[in-house]
Design an enzyme around this catalytic site. Structure first.
Site, PDB file in Angstrom:
ATOM      1  N   HIS A  50       0.823  -1.208   0.000  1.00 50.11           N
ATOM      2  CA  HIS A  50       0.000   0.000   0.000  1.00 50.11           C
ATOM      3  C   HIS A  50       0.857   1.259   0.000  1.00 50.11           C
ATOM      4  O   HIS A  50       0.590   2.210  -0.724  1.00 50.11           O
ATOM      5  CB  HIS A  50      -0.918   0.012   1.234  1.00 50.11           C
ATOM      6  CG  HIS A  50      -2.211  -0.687   1.005  1.00 50.11           C
ATOM      7  ND1 HIS A  50      -3.401  -0.028   0.839  1.00 50.11           N
ATOM      8  CD2 HIS A  50      -2.510  -2.003   0.897  1.00 50.11           C
ATOM      9  CE1 HIS A  50      -4.376  -0.899   0.645  1.00 50.11           C
ATOM     10  NE2 HIS A  50      -3.859  -2.110   0.686  1.00 50.11           N
TER      11      HIS A  50
ATOM     12  N   ASP B 287      -3.784   7.059   1.913  1.00 50.29           N
ATOM     13  CA  ASP B 287      -4.326   5.816   1.392  1.00 50.29           C
ATOM     14  C   ASP B 287      -5.832   5.875   1.651  1.00 50.29           C
ATOM     15  O   ASP B 287      -6.266   6.379   2.692  1.00 50.29           O
ATOM     16  CB  ASP B 287      -3.712   4.645   2.172  1.00 50.29           C
ATOM     17  CG  ASP B 287      -4.016   3.308   1.528  1.00 50.29           C
ATOM     18  OD1 ASP B 287      -3.067   2.674   1.064  1.00 50.29           O
ATOM     19  OD2 ASP B 287      -5.203   2.890   1.484  1.00 50.29           O
TER      20      ASP B 287
ATOM     21  N   GLN C 194      10.421  -8.249  -9.748  1.00 50.11           N
ATOM     22  CA  GLN C 194       9.222  -8.789 -10.398  1.00 50.11           C
ATOM     23  C   GLN C 194       8.886  -8.134 -11.735  1.00 50.11           C
ATOM     24  O   GLN C 194       8.575  -8.809 -12.707  1.00 50.11           O
ATOM     25  CB  GLN C 194       8.032  -8.678  -9.437  1.00 50.11           C
ATOM     26  CG  GLN C 194       6.749  -9.210 -10.035  1.00 50.11           C
ATOM     27  CD  GLN C 194       5.696  -9.479  -9.008  1.00 50.11           C
ATOM     28  OE1 GLN C 194       5.920 -10.227  -8.060  1.00 50.11           O
ATOM     29  NE2 GLN C 194       4.527  -8.894  -9.176  1.00 50.11           N
TER      30      GLN C 194
ATOM     31  N   SER D 202       0.480  -6.753  -8.637  1.00 49.51           N
ATOM     32  CA  SER D 202       0.976  -7.870  -9.447  1.00 49.51           C
ATOM     33  C   SER D 202       0.198  -7.975 -10.758  1.00 49.51           C
ATOM     34  O   SER D 202       0.779  -8.220 -11.814  1.00 49.51           O
ATOM     35  CB  SER D 202       0.860  -9.182  -8.671  1.00 49.51           C
ATOM     36  OG  SER D 202       1.802  -9.185  -7.621  1.00 49.51           O
TER      37      SER D 202
END
Ligand code: U2F
Length: 450
Positions: A20, A118, A332, A352
């Site tokens: 986050h 957030d 990644q 992702s």
């Protein structure tokens, strides 16, 4: 000359769990690049701040401040209650943020002119109201999951509390293939009086108060029906992502040689496996997935949370060493962009999914909590760019079948074509005339107006 009152000072309130805080920091850095007169105070727990720093990067004009985590002294993480740190943190809010913010204002002599948070930090709405400044929350997941929280009361009424899981949301535009069982836990079950479900319900109720709601996604990924519904619920909703394409590239750290390893593999042959920053597969599923990889001899690169030597089947690492690699952390995004990767085995975390779209890699999704089941169902039934696993649990046969579909079948090829289209739309959204770029300008107008 700059006077104290003419300086813009934005307080940023992070949610310090999962992935986050990182997208929130990307958002803030982008604003800071567009408005050099603005200073930011970033409030986050010490642990989460340290993680942001360990990922590298320069943070000009953003100053980091620690807030209390609420954890009791000597707290030891308890695997069987993974949500405990979140609960302690929520109990410490908003006092922990208020205290840290007061200190910063006293030290700098500059009041905050805007609050960015957030979206999970819903009480920032009241904090901003008290200070008579605008509040701009960031939603870090898909628009669809936000719609669910905006409409929780409606969904409870239409589907019934604890109603049958198989019923579909046919009455909700763009959601006709989504079932009750795909909704985040707590949306239509149990009382809304504690923990994360009540937090998300509050988010849904309070977001309409925001001056603008920014989101790490792009309009074109959603069906027009979903965008229209969103605008009707939240006129100030602005997709400004994917952040991966608007942020500076991550530092070149490939400590474990993943990219070099990928170079030696055939095109579209490798399964990249990662379940995000926190999740570990339950032991029987770990064994099932490992056995599936071994039986099918699928080349794999596994970013493994936990201890692979202890948790994977005995001898697995040695037996698969010619075609498999297990690492504690992986670059990644670069992996997903590598031409050797043919499938991403994921938990369906939103970051992702966006990264997989940008890499053009179809997914096999084993969701765990929150938005992940909805993401999985959407990947499979709306976007056609991935598969769920049967019963939402890995079995050896289920995993072999899913790998085969994506890596070797016509269906997999079609998924790759569909994801290539989304990839192109994502890149277009952030071009100078793109939708996300235009939306970001609107966010900047709200900020500079203050
Ligand atoms: C929560 O996110 P998670 O951390 O569980 O998962 P992701 O949203 O997929 O983000 C994982 C990030 O960590 C990176 C990866 C992603 O940016 O590139 N990463 C990496 O760089 N190397 C690794 O070896 C492993 C991961 C939550 F659980 C989700 O349900 C939400 O959708 C998400 C956003 O709100 O937050």
């Amino acid at each position: 000359p700059e006077t104290k009152t003419s300086r813009k000072h934005i307080a940023v309130l992070a949610f310090p769990f999962g992935t986050h805080a990182a997208p929130l920091l990307s958002f803030v850095r982008r604003i800071s690049e567009a408005a050099s007169d603005v200073k930011f105070s970033f409030f986050n727990t010490a642990q989460s701040n340290a993680l942001l720093f360990s990922n590298g990067g320069e943070f000009e004009r953003v100053k980091f401040h620690d807030v209390e985590s609420g954890l009791p002294d000597g707290y030891v993480f308890n695997k069987s209650h993974p949500n405990e740190p979140v609960e302690y943190f929520l109990k410490a809010t908003p006092g922990n943020f208020e205290r840290a913010m007061e200190i910063v204002v006293a030290e700098t002599g500059v009041e905050f002119s805007c609050l960015i948070s957030d979206a999970f930090i819903w009480f920032a709405a009241e904090m901003a109201e008290k200070r008579r400044v605008p509040w701009i929350p960031l939603w870090t997941s898909a628009s669809r999951s936000l719609l669910v929280h905006l409409d929780t009361d409606n969904l409870r009424e239409r589907l019934g509390i604890n109603g049958p899981g198989e019923q579909t949301l046919v009455f909700f535009p763009g959601f006709s293939s989504i079932r009750a069982m795909d909704l985040p836990e707590g949306t239509i079950s149990g009382p809304l009086d504690e923990g994360v479900p009540v937090l998300l319900h509050k988010v849904g109720q309070i977001l309409p108060k925001a001056a603008a709601v920014a989101s790490n996604s792009f309009e074109e990924i959603d069906l027009p029906d979903v965008n229209t519904l969103m605008k009707s619920r939240l006129p100030n909703f602005l997709n400004i992502g994917p952040f991966t394409l608007t942020s500076p590239p991550p530092p070149d750290s490939d400590k474990y040689g993943c990219l070099e390893w990928l170079e030696k593999r055939e095109k579209l042959s490798v399964a990249y496996i990662s379940f995000g920053s926190m999740i570990q597969l339950p032991p029987p599923e770990l064994t099932a997935l490992a056995e599936a990889l071994e039986a099918s001899k699928t080349p794999f690169l596994w970013s493994f949370r936990g201890n692979p030597k202890e948790q994977l089947p005995p001898g697995f690492l040695q037996r698969t060493s010619a075609y498999g690699k297990v690492v504690p952390w992986a670059p990644q995004l670069k992996i997903l962009e590598h031409s050797s990767v043919g499938v991403f085995v994921t938990h369906g975390g939103w970051n992702s999914i966006l990264e997989s779209i940008i890499g053009g890699v179809p997914m096999i999704c084993r969701p765990f909590f929150g938005d992940q089941k909805l993401n999985e169902r959407t990947l499979e039934t709306v976007w056609g760019i991935g598969l769920g696993v049967e019963g939402r649990k890995f079995t050896k046969d289920g995993a072999i079948k899913a790998l085969e579909v994506i890596l070797c079948s016509e269906q997999g090829k079609i998924m790759r074509e569909k994801i290539a289209v989304l990839k192109q739309l994502a890149f277009q959204a952030v071009e100078s005339e793109g939708s996300s770029t235009a939306n970001f300008k609107t966010v900047m107008e709200v900020i500079t107006k203050t």
